[in-house]
Every structure is written in C-alpha cells, then in structure tokens.
Design a protein around this motif. Structure first.
Motif, PDB file in Angstrom:
ATOM      1  N   GLU A  37       0.825  -1.208   0.000  1.00 21.63           N
ATOM      2  CA  GLU A  37       0.000   0.000   0.000  1.00 21.63           C
ATOM      3  C   GLU A  37       0.862   1.262   0.000  1.00 21.63           C
ATOM      4  N   VAL A  38       1.946   1.250   0.759  1.00 22.15           N
ATOM      5  CA  VAL A  38       2.842   2.411   0.799  1.00 22.15           C
ATOM      6  C   VAL A  38       3.510   2.608  -0.554  1.00 22.15           C
ATOM      7  N   ARG A  39       3.903   1.510  -1.185  1.00 27.03           N
ATOM      8  CA  ARG A  39       4.509   1.613  -2.516  1.00 27.03           C
ATOM      9  C   ARG A  39       3.541   2.270  -3.489  1.00 27.03           C
ATOM     10  N   GLN A  40       2.281   1.865  -3.444  1.00 33.03           N
ATOM     11  CA  GLN A  40       1.286   2.455  -4.336  1.00 33.03           C
ATOM     12  C   GLN A  40       1.008   3.916  -3.983  1.00 33.03           C
ATOM     13  N   LEU A  41       1.046   4.253  -2.694  1.00 31.11           N
ATOM     14  CA  LEU A  41       0.873   5.645  -2.269  1.00 31.11           C
ATOM     15  C   LEU A  41       1.992   6.516  -2.833  1.00 31.11           C
ATOM     16  N   ILE A  42       3.231   6.047  -2.718  1.00 32.87           N
ATOM     17  CA  ILE A  42       4.379   6.797  -3.239  1.00 32.87           C
ATOM     18  C   ILE A  42       4.253   6.982  -4.753  1.00 32.87           C
ATOM     19  N   ILE A  43       3.857   5.922  -5.433  1.00 35.85           N
ATOM     20  CA  ILE A  43       3.677   6.005  -6.881  1.00 35.85           C
ATOM     21  C   ILE A  43       2.614   7.041  -7.225  1.00 35.85           C
ATOM     22  N   SER A  44       1.529   7.092  -6.457  1.00 32.92           N
ATOM     23  CA  SER A  44       0.465   8.068  -6.706  1.00 32.92           C
ATOM     24  C   SER A  44       0.973   9.494  -6.549  1.00 32.92           C
ATOM     25  N   VAL A  45       1.813   9.717  -5.538  1.00 28.73           N
ATOM     26  CA  VAL A  45       2.400  11.051  -5.336  1.00 28.73           C
ATOM     27  C   VAL A  45       3.295  11.413  -6.514  1.00 28.73           C
ATOM     28  N   ILE A  46       4.085  10.454  -6.982  1.00 26.65           N
ATOM     29  CA  ILE A  46       4.978  10.698  -8.117  1.00 26.65           C
ATOM     30  C   ILE A  46       4.174  10.977  -9.387  1.00 26.65           C
ATOM     31  N   LEU A  47       3.099  10.242  -9.588  1.00 28.35           N
ATOM     32  CA  LEU A  47       2.271  10.453 -10.778  1.00 28.35           C
ATOM     33  C   LEU A  47       1.642  11.842 -10.772  1.00 28.35           C
ATOM     34  N   ALA A  48       1.369  12.371  -9.577  1.00 25.74           N
ATOM     35  CA  ALA A  48       0.816  13.726  -9.480  1.00 25.74           C
ATOM     36  C   ALA A  48       1.853  14.764  -9.898  1.00 25.74           C
ATOM     37  N   GLU A  49       3.150  14.388  -9.802  1.00 31.24           N
ATOM     38  CA  GLU A  49       4.248  15.278 -10.185  1.00 31.24           C
ATOM     39  C   GLU A  49       4.802  14.922 -11.564  1.00 31.24           C
ATOM     40  N   GLU A  50       4.161  13.964 -12.208  1.00 28.32           N
ATOM     41  CA  GLU A  50       4.670  13.417 -13.470  1.00 28.32           C
ATOM     42  C   GLU A  50       4.790  14.499 -14.551  1.00 28.32           C
ATOM     43  N   GLY A  51       5.837  14.383 -15.345  1.00 31.85           N
ATOM     44  CA  GLY A  51       6.037  15.319 -16.440  1.00 31.85           C
ATOM     45  C   GLY A  51       6.997  14.754 -17.465  1.00 31.85           C
ATOM     46  N   PHE A 223       2.756   8.660   5.634  1.00 30.30           N
ATOM     47  CA  PHE A 223       2.140   7.441   6.156  1.00 30.30           C
ATOM     48  C   PHE A 223       2.882   7.013   7.421  1.00 30.30           C
ATOM     49  N   GLN A 224       2.125   6.426   8.357  1.00 33.23           N
ATOM     50  CA  GLN A 224       2.756   5.819   9.526  1.00 33.23           C
ATOM     51  C   GLN A 224       1.930   4.642  10.009  1.00 33.23           C
ATOM     52  N   TRP A 225       2.610   3.540  10.277  1.00 30.86           N
ATOM     53  CA  TRP A 225       2.032   2.415  10.994  1.00 30.86           C
ATOM     54  C   TRP A 225       3.022   2.053  12.089  1.00 30.86           C
ATOM     55  N   ALA A 226       2.643   2.318  13.330  1.00 31.79           N
ATOM     56  CA  ALA A 226       3.524   2.024  14.466  1.00 31.79           C
ATOM     57  C   ALA A 226       4.917   2.623  14.236  1.00 31.79           C
ATOM     58  N   ASN A 227       5.932   1.778  14.104  1.00 28.07           N
ATOM     59  CA  ASN A 227       7.299   2.280  13.959  1.00 28.07           C
ATOM     60  C   ASN A 227       7.815   2.233  12.515  1.00 28.07           C
ATOM     61  N   PHE A 228       6.905   2.362  11.554  1.00 23.47           N
ATOM     62  CA  PHE A 228       7.261   2.460  10.144  1.00 23.47           C
ATOM     63  C   PHE A 228       6.650   3.738   9.578  1.00 23.47           C
ATOM     64  N   VAL A 229       7.489   4.592   8.989  1.00 20.61           N
ATOM     65  CA  VAL A 229       7.032   5.918   8.560  1.00 20.61           C
ATOM     66  C   VAL A 229       7.569   6.231   7.159  1.00 20.61           C
TER      67      VAL A 229
END
Length: 235
Positions: A37-51, A223-229
């Motif tokens: 899920e985090v990988r897909q979140l990061i990809i979504s952020v990058i796609l928003a900056e895509e050029g 994103f954060q889940w417990a001790n992963f950020v």
C-alpha cells in the motif's frame, strides 16, 4: 520464493546477498507492514508530479519491484534509474526488467560515493536506516544538492521513539504482526540478532531535522504504521 532465510542458525550479520535477493520480494511484503500500500501511495504522489522528461532515482532499488510498478503506470516518458550495492539484487532486477520489457537504468553503486545530479524525484524505501548514523546527514545533503529545483525526496524508514515504554509496546505489536505473517518466534529472533548494529533507526523528529538541516524547505509524513514511517521532503 518464500522467505526462509532465518529458519536456521545465523552465521553472519544481515547482508543483501543471493540468499536474501532470492526471497526479497516476499520478505518485504511479509516483514514491512502495508508495504504494498505504501509503494502504491508513493507512486500516486509521483504520478501527481509526473512530467515529460523528468528523472527519478531509486536508492537501494533491490529487485526493481518499485521501479517496475511505477513504469507500468506512467503516462509520460520519465527516465527511471536505480542503484544498489548488491550484485545479486541487480541481477534479479535486470532479469525482471528484461521480462517486462521495461527501459530502466540499473547501476551497481555505493550511494555514499554516488554522484547525484539532475533528478526531479529521489526515492529511498527502507534504505537510509542501513547507513551509519554519522554518514546519514552527509548523504541526505548530497541528495538535496543533487535534486533539481522543486525536486522531492520520498523515503520510508523504521523509526524509534524517545518514549521507551511506547517504543517497546510498538516493537511487540510489530513482532505479533510478523507472527501473523507466518514467521516463527525463532525466525524473528534470528533476524533481530542479524540486524543488530546493522539497521539503526532514527526518531521521526531526527529524520525531519536531518532533512531540514540539509536544506529541504518542507518535510512531512505521508504514512505511519507504528514504527514504520514514510516521509516526503521538498526542495
């Protein structure tokens, strides 16, 4: 292939060798909470900056899973690069890129010695934590200097907490998570011993301040889940 690296007595500290590379995708999915899920979140952020013509560098690209996922979702031509200091990881990454017909540049390199420059996005998923604490700020400064204007640095890290009671509680929660993923108590203990003094996490605030001291004007958590950020730093 299923991760069984630590189901037998360890003989050395953790390293990204052939044994780890052969099961690394499974290891990540079962060891890192919400990794997919985090990988897909990061990809979504990058796609928003895509050029068109933008460049992305993945530090510690391992088997190229992140880069291949990103490549499959791009609607414009973006230069994708990955560096890793493990030949075993790169060998598997190149095989996967060839199988998928993906044009991704992969290079065997030590990020501490790498010449950064000309990238719009730099990604580092659970990689900085393996860099010695004294060397980490200098590396982040090099990352900042190497980014183009308005570039972004997205990185995920395991973290610790100054509240020792909370830190212990979250570690216990994480261990229960790993048990639920099919790892035995023996495997968990073996991996913890192998990672001792190899993986050295910072607190959330230490990561943020490290980025700000390097020059980043904005640093936020995605994103954060417990001790992963997961963090995003903007130049």
């Amino acid at each position: 292939m299923k991760d069984k690296v630590f189901d037998k007595p360890i003989e050395k500290k953790f390293e990204f060798d052939e044994a780890v590379a052969s099961v690394f995708d499974d290891m990540l999915s079962r060891s890192v909470p919400f990794y997919d899920e985090v990988r897909q979140l990061i990809i979504s952020v990058i796609l928003a900056e895509e050029g068109e013509g933008k460049s992305l560098l993945d530090l510690g690209s391992s088997t190229a899973k992140f880069l291949l996922d990103l490549d499959s979702k791009l609607s414009t031509k973006m230069h994708l690069k990955g560096i890793d200091n493990s030949q075993a990881m790169l060998d598997r990454a190149r095989q996967k890129c060839q199988a998928f017909g993906a044009e991704i540049d992969l290079e065997l390199a030590d990020m501490l010695e790498y010449e950064f420059g000309g990238d719009d996005v730099i990604v580092s998923n659970y990689t900085l934590q393996f860099i010695r604490p004294m060397q980490r700020p200098e590396l982040v400064k090099k990352i900042y200097d190497g980014l183009n204007q308005d570039g972004i640095f997205i990185f995920s890290e395991k973290v610790v907490f100054e509240d020792k009671r909370l830190d212990k509680q979250l570690i216990d929660i994480y261990y229960n998570y790993k048990k639920a993923q099919g790892y035995s108590e023996y495997e968990i203990a073996q991996k913890r011993e192998a990672l001792e003094n190899v993986l050295i996490p910072f607190t959330i605030e230490e990561n943020i301040q490290m980025c700000k001291k390097a020059g980043f004007k904005q640093v936020s958590t995605l994103f954060q889940w417990a001790n992963f950020v997961t963090f995003i730093a903007k130049k």
